[in-house]
Motif scaffolding. Structure first.
Motif, PDB file in Angstrom:
ATOM      1  N   ILE A 242      -1.190  -2.206 -16.684  1.00  0.00           N
ATOM      2  CA  ILE A 242       0.237  -2.128 -16.351  1.00  0.00           C
ATOM      3  C   ILE A 242       0.556  -0.740 -15.801  1.00  0.00           C
ATOM      4  CG2 ILE A 242       2.600  -2.233 -17.257  1.00  0.00           C
ATOM      5  CD1 ILE A 242       1.497  -4.211 -19.415  1.00  0.00           C
ATOM      6  N   LYS A 243       0.030   0.298 -16.427  1.00  0.00           N
ATOM      7  CA  LYS A 243       0.253   1.673 -15.944  1.00  0.00           C
ATOM      8  C   LYS A 243      -0.256   1.827 -14.514  1.00  0.00           C
ATOM      9  CE  LYS A 243       0.128   4.309 -20.239  1.00  0.00           C
ATOM     10  NZ  LYS A 243      -0.559   5.399 -20.956  1.00  0.00           N
ATOM     11  N   ASP A 244      -1.420   1.286 -14.220  1.00  0.00           N
ATOM     12  CA  ASP A 244      -1.964   1.395 -12.868  1.00  0.00           C
ATOM     13  C   ASP A 244      -1.090   0.661 -11.858  1.00  0.00           C
ATOM     14  OD1 ASP A 244      -4.101   2.942 -13.727  1.00  0.00           O
ATOM     15  OD2 ASP A 244      -5.493   1.260 -13.848  1.00  0.00           O
ATOM     16  N   VAL A 245      -0.577  -0.496 -12.226  1.00  0.00           N
ATOM     17  CA  VAL A 245       0.272  -1.270 -11.318  1.00  0.00           C
ATOM     18  C   VAL A 245       1.562  -0.517 -11.011  1.00  0.00           C
ATOM     19  CG1 VAL A 245       1.668  -3.375 -11.075  1.00  0.00           C
ATOM     20  CG2 VAL A 245      -0.684  -3.530 -11.918  1.00  0.00           C
ATOM     21  N   VAL A 246       2.185   0.082 -12.025  1.00  0.00           N
ATOM     22  CA  VAL A 246       3.476   0.742 -11.806  1.00  0.00           C
ATOM     23  C   VAL A 246       3.354   2.215 -11.420  1.00  0.00           C
ATOM     24  CG1 VAL A 246       4.752  -0.896 -13.243  1.00  0.00           C
ATOM     25  CG2 VAL A 246       3.914   1.245 -14.245  1.00  0.00           C
ATOM     26  N   GLY A 247       2.141   2.726 -11.355  1.00  0.00           N
ATOM     27  CA  GLY A 247       1.953   4.100 -10.900  1.00  0.00           C
ATOM     28  C   GLY A 247       2.120   5.151 -11.972  1.00  0.00           C
ATOM     29  N   HIS A 248       1.702   4.837 -13.183  1.00  0.00           N
ATOM     30  CA  HIS A 248       1.662   5.815 -14.270  1.00  0.00           C
ATOM     31  C   HIS A 248       0.200   6.109 -14.572  1.00  0.00           C
ATOM     32  CE1 HIS A 248       5.805   4.423 -15.957  1.00  0.00           C
ATOM     33  NE2 HIS A 248       5.933   5.193 -14.907  1.00  0.00           N
ATOM     34  N   LYS A 249      -0.106   7.321 -14.854  1.00  0.00           N
ATOM     35  CA  LYS A 249      -1.487   7.683 -15.191  1.00  0.00           C
ATOM     36  C   LYS A 249      -1.558   8.173 -16.626  1.00  0.00           C
ATOM     37  CE  LYS A 249      -3.541   6.870 -11.300  1.00  0.00           C
ATOM     38  NZ  LYS A 249      -3.893   5.525 -11.109  1.00  0.00           N
ATOM     39  N   ALA A 250      -2.711   7.931 -17.245  1.00  0.00           N
ATOM     40  CA  ALA A 250      -2.935   8.414 -18.604  1.00  0.00           C
ATOM     41  C   ALA A 250      -3.020   9.938 -18.595  1.00  0.00           C
ATOM     42  CB  ALA A 250      -4.226   7.823 -19.159  1.00  0.00           C
ATOM     43  N   ASP A 251      -2.527  10.553 -19.643  1.00  0.00           N
ATOM     44  CA  ASP A 251      -2.600  12.000 -19.797  1.00  0.00           C
ATOM     45  C   ASP A 251      -4.044  12.366 -20.140  1.00  0.00           C
ATOM     46  OD1 ASP A 251      -2.535  14.647 -20.699  1.00  0.00           O
ATOM     47  OD2 ASP A 251      -0.590  14.398 -21.673  1.00  0.00           O
ATOM     48  N   LYS A 252      -4.689  13.157 -19.277  1.00  0.00           N
ATOM     49  CA  LYS A 252      -6.096  13.518 -19.470  1.00  0.00           C
ATOM     50  C   LYS A 252      -6.331  14.256 -20.784  1.00  0.00           C
ATOM     51  CE  LYS A 252      -7.376  13.568 -14.655  1.00  0.00           C
ATOM     52  NZ  LYS A 252      -8.046  14.251 -13.579  1.00  0.00           N
ATOM     53  N   LYS A 253      -5.342  15.004 -21.226  1.00  0.00           N
ATOM     54  CA  LYS A 253      -5.507  15.770 -22.466  1.00  0.00           C
ATOM     55  C   LYS A 253      -5.363  14.893 -23.704  1.00  0.00           C
ATOM     56  CE  LYS A 253      -4.025  20.108 -20.478  1.00  0.00           C
ATOM     57  NZ  LYS A 253      -2.996  21.111 -20.398  1.00  0.00           N
ATOM     58  N   LYS A 254      -4.561  13.839 -23.594  1.00  0.00           N
ATOM     59  CA  LYS A 254      -4.311  12.970 -24.750  1.00  0.00           C
ATOM     60  C   LYS A 254      -5.198  11.736 -24.764  1.00  0.00           C
ATOM     61  CE  LYS A 254       0.509  14.337 -25.274  1.00  0.00           C
ATOM     62  NZ  LYS A 254       1.897  13.906 -25.197  1.00  0.00           N
ATOM     63  N   ASP A 255      -5.689  11.327 -23.615  1.00  0.00           N
ATOM     64  CA  ASP A 255      -6.461  10.089 -23.539  1.00  0.00           C
ATOM     65  C   ASP A 255      -7.706  10.311 -22.675  1.00  0.00           C
ATOM     66  OD1 ASP A 255      -7.465   7.535 -23.304  1.00  0.00           O
ATOM     67  OD2 ASP A 255      -5.561   6.606 -22.772  1.00  0.00           O
ATOM     68  N   ILE A 256      -8.721  10.847 -23.281  1.00  0.00           N
ATOM     69  CA  ILE A 256      -9.960  11.150 -22.555  1.00  0.00           C
ATOM     70  C   ILE A 256     -10.557   9.882 -21.941  1.00  0.00           C
ATOM     71  CG2 ILE A 256     -12.337  11.992 -22.796  1.00  0.00           C
ATOM     72  CD1 ILE A 256     -10.236  14.201 -22.901  1.00  0.00           C
ATOM     73  N   THR A 257     -10.580   8.802 -22.699  1.00  0.00           N
ATOM     74  CA  THR A 257     -11.221   7.575 -22.213  1.00  0.00           C
ATOM     75  C   THR A 257     -10.597   7.084 -20.914  1.00  0.00           C
ATOM     76  OG1 THR A 257     -11.663   6.962 -24.499  1.00  0.00           O
ATOM     77  CG2 THR A 257     -11.911   5.232 -22.845  1.00  0.00           C
TER      78      THR A 257
ATOM     79  N   ASP B  20       0.849  -1.190   0.000  1.00  0.00           N
ATOM     80  CA  ASP B  20       0.000   0.000   0.000  1.00  0.00           C
ATOM     81  C   ASP B  20       0.888   1.245   0.000  1.00  0.00           C
ATOM     82  OD1 ASP B  20      -2.010   1.855   0.264  1.00  0.00           O
ATOM     83  OD2 ASP B  20      -2.790   1.049   2.148  1.00  0.00           O
ATOM     84  N   ILE B  21       1.288   1.657  -1.187  1.00  0.00           N
ATOM     85  CA  ILE B  21       2.200   2.787  -1.328  1.00  0.00           C
ATOM     86  C   ILE B  21       1.409   4.076  -1.120  1.00  0.00           C
ATOM     87  CG2 ILE B  21       3.817   3.957  -2.876  1.00  0.00           C
ATOM     88  CD1 ILE B  21       4.070   1.166  -4.281  1.00  0.00           C
ATOM     89  N   GLN B  22       1.797   4.830  -0.103  1.00  0.00           N
ATOM     90  CA  GLN B  22       1.060   6.033   0.276  1.00  0.00           C
ATOM     91  C   GLN B  22       1.491   7.274  -0.499  1.00  0.00           C
ATOM     92  OE1 GLN B  22      -1.530   5.921   2.592  1.00  0.00           O
ATOM     93  NE2 GLN B  22      -1.211   3.738   2.308  1.00  0.00           N
ATOM     94  N   GLN B  23       2.742   7.324  -0.892  1.00  0.00           N
ATOM     95  CA  GLN B  23       3.253   8.488  -1.614  1.00  0.00           C
ATOM     96  C   GLN B  23       4.448   8.059  -2.434  1.00  0.00           C
ATOM     97  OE1 GLN B  23       4.324  11.258   1.425  1.00  0.00           O
ATOM     98  NE2 GLN B  23       5.818   9.906   2.351  1.00  0.00           N
ATOM     99  N   GLY B  24       4.853   8.927  -3.332  1.00  0.00           N
ATOM    100  CA  GLY B  24       6.002   8.580  -4.153  1.00  0.00           C
ATOM    101  C   GLY B  24       6.416   9.706  -5.060  1.00  0.00           C
ATOM    102  N   LYS B  25       7.072   9.338  -6.125  1.00  0.00           N
ATOM    103  CA  LYS B  25       7.656  10.278  -7.063  1.00  0.00           C
ATOM    104  C   LYS B  25       6.593  11.190  -7.692  1.00  0.00           C
ATOM    105  CE  LYS B  25      10.389  10.189 -11.300  1.00  0.00           C
ATOM    106  NZ  LYS B  25      11.034   9.344 -12.297  1.00  0.00           N
ATOM    107  N   THR B  26       5.430  10.639  -7.971  1.00  0.00           N
ATOM    108  CA  THR B  26       4.348  11.401  -8.600  1.00  0.00           C
ATOM    109  C   THR B  26       3.050  11.155  -7.833  1.00  0.00           C
ATOM    110  OG1 THR B  26       3.670   9.586 -10.042  1.00  0.00           O
ATOM    111  CG2 THR B  26       5.405  11.058 -10.879  1.00  0.00           C
ATOM    112  N   GLU B  27       2.024  11.903  -8.178  1.00  0.00           N
ATOM    113  CA  GLU B  27       0.714  11.691  -7.565  1.00  0.00           C
ATOM    114  C   GLU B  27       0.207  10.276  -7.852  1.00  0.00           C
ATOM    115  OE1 GLU B  27      -3.777  13.361  -8.212  1.00  0.00           O
ATOM    116  OE2 GLU B  27      -2.150  14.838  -8.271  1.00  0.00           O
ATOM    117  N   ALA B  28       0.475   9.788  -9.046  1.00  0.00           N
ATOM    118  CA  ALA B  28       0.028   8.443  -9.433  1.00  0.00           C
ATOM    119  C   ALA B  28       0.769   7.338  -8.691  1.00  0.00           C
ATOM    120  CB  ALA B  28       0.209   8.254 -10.942  1.00  0.00           C
ATOM    121  N   ALA B  29       1.872   7.687  -8.023  1.00  0.00           N
ATOM    122  CA  ALA B  29       2.654   6.669  -7.319  1.00  0.00           C
ATOM    123  C   ALA B  29       1.893   6.075  -6.139  1.00  0.00           C
ATOM    124  CB  ALA B  29       3.979   7.248  -6.845  1.00  0.00           C
TER     125      ALA B  29
END
Length: 186
Positions: free
Chosen positions: A143-158, A45-54
């Motif tokens: 995979i992005k969710d597991v490693v803590g990457h989030k989709a760019d809201k401007k590039k990927d609306i879905t 349960d990672i509480q914080q990290g390098k980015t908000e998505a971390a």
């Protein structure tokens, strides 16, 4: 075999941290600074990290159960899972230097002309996890969710706007789709 030239007391730390990263995609700092209370209900349960998505819950791979049990046993909630680095002035830097020496003694290197450093480092475990999950057919978004990457809201609306992310079951399946080569399990 563990290479000569590094304090043998570092062997469990190096092996355990590398195993966790290889089978979770977690960053070095995320692995090293986990508190015991952040390891529960079969997740890191990672509480914080390098980015908000971390901040995320990463399922614990079945192959990591022994490490987690051994490292949590008898510890208090605010103890570090990797207590051997807790008192170091700069745990990440010290660990990074030891890991670098470890991989060099094992002759694991990828130095290219024009590059100052080897392309192999602890972060390579994270890259390996992502590659293995992709080769196992796991969806890129999971995979992005597991490693803590989030989709760019401007590039990927879905996936950047309309979804709250992969379900715990999807993330568990993604983590469990990755396995270590047989030689690494011993």
């Amino acid at each position: 075999p563990f290479p000569k030239g590094i304090d043998p007391e570092w062997e469990p730390l190096l092996r355990d941290a590398l195993m966790i990263s290889c089978l979770s995609g977690m960053r070095q700092a995320e692995v090293l600074t986990l508190w015991v209370e952040e390891v529960h209900d079969n997740v890191f349960d990672i509480q914080q990290g390098k980015t908000e998505a971390a901040a995320r819950k990463v399922p614990i791979h079945p192959a990591l159960k022994e490490i987690v049990t051994r490292r949590t046993e008898g510890k208090q909630p605010k103890d570090w899972l990797f207590d051997e680095v807790a008192e170091l002035r700069d745990p990440g830097d010290t660990f990074g230097k030891r890991f670098n020496r470890f991989r060099k003694l094992l002759k694991v290197d990828d130095t290219r002309p024009g590059k100052r450093r080897s392309l192999v480092n602890f972060h390579s475990a994270r890259k390996w996890f992502v590659t293995q999950a992709r080769h196992a057919g796991e969806p890129v978004e999971t995979i992005k969710d597991v490693v803590g990457h989030k989709a760019d809201k401007k590039k990927d609306i879905t996936f950047g706007v309309y979804t709250t992310g992969a379900s715990p079951a999807q993330m568990k399946a993604c983590v469990e789709a990755v396995s270590l080569p047989e030689a690494a399990k011993s």
